[in-house]
Design a protein around this motif. Structure first.
Motif, PDB file in Angstrom:
ATOM      1  N   LYS A  92       0.850  -1.181   0.000  1.00  0.00           N
ATOM      2  CA  LYS A  92       0.000   0.000   0.000  1.00  0.00           C
ATOM      3  C   LYS A  92       0.889   1.234   0.000  1.00  0.00           C
ATOM      4  N   PRO A  93       0.566   2.218  -0.834  1.00  0.00           N
ATOM      5  CA  PRO A  93       1.450   3.385  -0.994  1.00  0.00           C
ATOM      6  C   PRO A  93       1.805   4.053   0.330  1.00  0.00           C
ATOM      7  N   ASN A  94       3.079   4.391   0.471  1.00  0.00           N
ATOM      8  CA  ASN A  94       3.600   5.119   1.624  1.00  0.00           C
ATOM      9  C   ASN A  94       3.439   4.365   2.941  1.00  0.00           C
ATOM     10  N   THR A  95       3.379   3.019   2.851  1.00  0.00           N
ATOM     11  CA  THR A  95       3.308   2.188   4.046  1.00  0.00           C
ATOM     12  C   THR A  95       4.244   0.994   3.871  1.00  0.00           C
ATOM     13  N   HIS A  96       4.377   0.208   4.950  1.00  0.00           N
ATOM     14  CA  HIS A  96       5.109  -1.054   4.885  1.00  0.00           C
ATOM     15  C   HIS A  96       4.160  -2.236   4.738  1.00  0.00           C
ATOM     16  N   GLU A  97       2.883  -1.966   4.492  1.00  0.00           N
ATOM     17  CA  GLU A  97       1.871  -3.021   4.485  1.00  0.00           C
ATOM     18  C   GLU A  97       1.770  -3.706   3.124  1.00  0.00           C
ATOM     19  N   ILE A  98       1.951  -5.022   3.131  1.00  0.00           N
ATOM     20  CA  ILE A  98       1.854  -5.809   1.901  1.00  0.00           C
ATOM     21  C   ILE A  98       0.393  -5.925   1.493  1.00  0.00           C
ATOM     22  N   ALA A  99       0.088  -5.535   0.260  1.00  0.00           N
ATOM     23  CA  ALA A  99      -1.289  -5.550  -0.224  1.00  0.00           C
ATOM     24  C   ALA A  99      -1.591  -6.751  -1.111  1.00  0.00           C
ATOM     25  N   LYS A 100      -0.539  -7.268  -1.771  1.00  0.00           N
ATOM     26  CA  LYS A 100      -0.764  -8.323  -2.759  1.00  0.00           C
ATOM     27  C   LYS A 100       0.539  -9.050  -3.020  1.00  0.00           C
ATOM     28  N   VAL A 101       0.442 -10.356  -3.266  1.00  0.00           N
ATOM     29  CA  VAL A 101       1.617 -11.173  -3.570  1.00  0.00           C
ATOM     30  C   VAL A 101       1.297 -12.079  -4.746  1.00  0.00           C
ATOM     31  N   GLU A 102       2.229 -12.201  -5.670  1.00  0.00           N
ATOM     32  CA  GLU A 102       2.083 -13.123  -6.790  1.00  0.00           C
ATOM     33  C   GLU A 102       3.290 -14.051  -6.843  1.00  0.00           C
ATOM     34  N   LYS A 103       3.078 -15.270  -7.249  1.00  0.00           N
ATOM     35  CA  LYS A 103       4.152 -16.256  -7.329  1.00  0.00           C
ATOM     36  C   LYS A 103       5.112 -15.906  -8.458  1.00  0.00           C
ATOM     37  N   GLY A 104       6.389 -16.117  -8.235  1.00  0.00           N
ATOM     38  CA  GLY A 104       7.381 -15.880  -9.273  1.00  0.00           C
ATOM     39  C   GLY A 104       7.327 -16.955 -10.355  1.00  0.00           C
ATOM     40  N   SER A 105       7.728 -16.593 -11.544  1.00  0.00           N
ATOM     41  CA  SER A 105       7.742 -17.542 -12.660  1.00  0.00           C
ATOM     42  C   SER A 105       8.984 -18.430 -12.580  1.00  0.00           C
ATOM     43  N   GLU A 106       9.018 -19.446 -13.413  1.00  0.00           N
ATOM     44  CA  GLU A 106      10.201 -20.305 -13.468  1.00  0.00           C
ATOM     45  C   GLU A 106      11.427 -19.508 -13.879  1.00  0.00           C
ATOM     46  N   GLU A 107      11.226 -18.528 -14.752  1.00  0.00           N
ATOM     47  CA  GLU A 107      12.354 -17.684 -15.171  1.00  0.00           C
ATOM     48  C   GLU A 107      12.853 -16.826 -14.011  1.00  0.00           C
ATOM     49  N   ASP A 108      11.900 -16.324 -13.197  1.00  0.00           N
ATOM     50  CA  ASP A 108      12.286 -15.581 -11.997  1.00  0.00           C
ATOM     51  C   ASP A 108      13.150 -16.445 -11.091  1.00  0.00           C
ATOM     52  N   VAL A 109      12.702 -17.688 -10.877  1.00  0.00           N
ATOM     53  CA  VAL A 109      13.417 -18.612  -9.990  1.00  0.00           C
ATOM     54  C   VAL A 109      14.825 -18.869 -10.504  1.00  0.00           C
ATOM     55  N   ARG A 110      14.951 -19.106 -11.803  1.00  0.00           N
ATOM     56  CA  ARG A 110      16.277 -19.370 -12.380  1.00  0.00           C
ATOM     57  C   ARG A 110      17.194 -18.169 -12.191  1.00  0.00           C
ATOM     58  N   TYR A 111      16.648 -16.969 -12.397  1.00  0.00           N
ATOM     59  CA  TYR A 111      17.471 -15.777 -12.264  1.00  0.00           C
ATOM     60  C   TYR A 111      17.975 -15.615 -10.834  1.00  0.00           C
ATOM     61  N   PHE A 112      17.083 -15.712  -9.866  1.00  0.00           N
ATOM     62  CA  PHE A 112      17.491 -15.497  -8.485  1.00  0.00           C
ATOM     63  C   PHE A 112      18.424 -16.589  -7.986  1.00  0.00           C
ATOM     64  N   LYS A 113      18.215 -17.803  -8.449  1.00  0.00           N
ATOM     65  CA  LYS A 113      19.132 -18.882  -8.061  1.00  0.00           C
ATOM     66  C   LYS A 113      20.533 -18.612  -8.600  1.00  0.00           C
ATOM     67  N   SER A 114      20.612 -17.888  -9.720  1.00  0.00           N
ATOM     68  CA  SER A 114      21.917 -17.616 -10.323  1.00  0.00           C
ATOM     69  C   SER A 114      22.687 -16.539  -9.568  1.00  0.00           C
ATOM     70  N   VAL A 115      21.977 -15.687  -8.827  1.00  0.00           N
ATOM     71  CA  VAL A 115      22.668 -14.608  -8.110  1.00  0.00           C
ATOM     72  C   VAL A 115      22.695 -14.832  -6.597  1.00  0.00           C
ATOM     73  N   PHE A 116      21.810 -15.657  -6.094  1.00  0.00           N
ATOM     74  CA  PHE A 116      21.690 -15.921  -4.667  1.00  0.00           C
ATOM     75  C   PHE A 116      22.362 -17.253  -4.397  1.00  0.00           C
ATOM     76  N   THR A 117      23.609 -17.234  -3.927  1.00  0.00           N
ATOM     77  CA  THR A 117      24.420 -18.438  -3.919  1.00  0.00           C
ATOM     78  C   THR A 117      24.838 -18.833  -2.513  1.00  0.00           C
ATOM     79  N   LYS A 118      25.095 -20.119  -2.321  1.00  0.00           N
ATOM     80  CA  LYS A 118      25.625 -20.624  -1.053  1.00  0.00           C
ATOM     81  C   LYS A 118      27.146 -20.493  -1.001  1.00  0.00           C
TER      82      LYS A 118
END
Length: 311
Positions: A92-118
């Motif tokens: 919600k604008p100008n707040t910390h309150e989450i209004a909506k969430v959508e699942k990431g796509s397979e492409e999103d997952v691949r991208y983040f796995k490539s930069v978020f490493t152990k």
């Protein structure tokens, strides 16, 4: 937050007429919200009936109320925390309150796995890892403090010590770069929890905080370590115990440390579960500092989006 959004491109999929209509409706409703971006949640916890969510990189908490309407969103957040996978978040604008969430796509997952490493990759260098004496430690502190935004000695981008709301990850990386430019290196310390800190005039809340941890030889030749963090301690280096205690200032409300960890200096962000991000060329670092350079105090909160900074 979510500096990685600009680095991604997504292909549109063929949708049925019904799906296209639903997407159009979702797009219309989403215009009432502020897009936080595609990011990985790394924690969710209950505090007095409100769920506080922490995300990669940003130190700010975001909240969601456990209502019937939010059940699906909360389920997506919990699944993403468990699997360290991205979701699309709207607030919600100008707040910390989450209004909506959508699942990431397979492409999103691949991208983040490539930069978020152990893997914690540290390239061996010829830099000195232990400063020779306390005079050198204090000299490095002064060099760093002189790069603070609002000072006449700062070059661009300046370091945003006067705006503690967010950006500690960029401040720490820029501080380390100053050490490197003078032939030295350091570690970093990350502290996690329900953190609250005071600037003396206002309070900020964080899910984590990070600063550089510098080794030096004391007058007896014994190696000691000190934190450099002018956002909390503008007078000089302090012990890591004193620094962590400043991150749980109970005059600002209930606060606690859940864990802390030292890392190599090149780590840009460490999640509570020990996944890492790097910004070796300081692209994200300099962009974030530039966006926050004119800000001071504890507002605006939430901090302006740095989604365009990319890597």
């Amino acid at each position: 937050m979510m500096a990685f959004v600009a680095a991604m491109s997504f292909n549109a999929c063929t949708e049925s007429a019904a799906e296209q209509q639903q997407l159009s409706q979702n797009e219309t409703s989403s215009k009432a919200f502020t897009e936080l971006g595609k990011t990985v949640p790394v924690g969710i916890e209950d505090e007095n009936g409100t769920l506080k969510v922490s995300f990669m990189v940003t130190a700010q908490f975001y909240t969601i109320t456990p209502t019937k309407d939010n059940e699906k969103y909360i389920s997506l957040i919990r699944e993403a925390v468990q699997n360290e996978t991205p979701i699309q978040v709207f607030i919600k604008p100008n707040t910390h309150e989450i209004a909506k969430v959508e699942k990431g796509s397979e492409e999103d997952v691949r991208y983040f796995k490539s930069v978020f490493t152990k893997e914690n990759k540290e390239v061996a260098s010829k830099l000195t890892t232990v400063l020779p004496n306390v005079a050198t430690l204090n000299s490095m502190f002064n060099l760093i403090k002189n790069q603070a935004c609002g000072t006449t000695t700062a070059s661009s981008p300046c370091i945003t010590f006067r705006y503690p709301v967010d950006g500690c990850y960029a401040r720490a990386h820029k501080m380390r770069q100053i050490l490197i430019n003078n032939g030295y290196d350091c570690e970093k310390q990350f502290v996690y929890g329900n953190l609250k800190a005071s600037t003396g005039t206002c309070c900020v809340a964080w899910s984590y905080h990070v600063a550089i941890l510098v080794s030096y030889k004391n007058a007896s030749g014994v190696t000691e370590k000190r934190i450099i963090d002018p956002s909390l301690f503008p007078s000089g280096p302090v012990t890591d115990t004193a620094w962590r205690n400043a991150c749980i200032n109970t005059t600002c409300g209930s606060a606690s440390v859940s864990s802390y960890a030292n890392t190599a200096g090149n780590v840009y962000y460490r999640s509570p579960s020990a996944s890492y991000l790097y910004d070796n060329n300081l692209v994200n670092t300099n962009c974030v500092l530039t966006k926050f350079s004119s800000l001071s105090g504890c507002s605006p909160s939430p901090a302006p989006s740095v989604a365009s900074c990319g890597f």
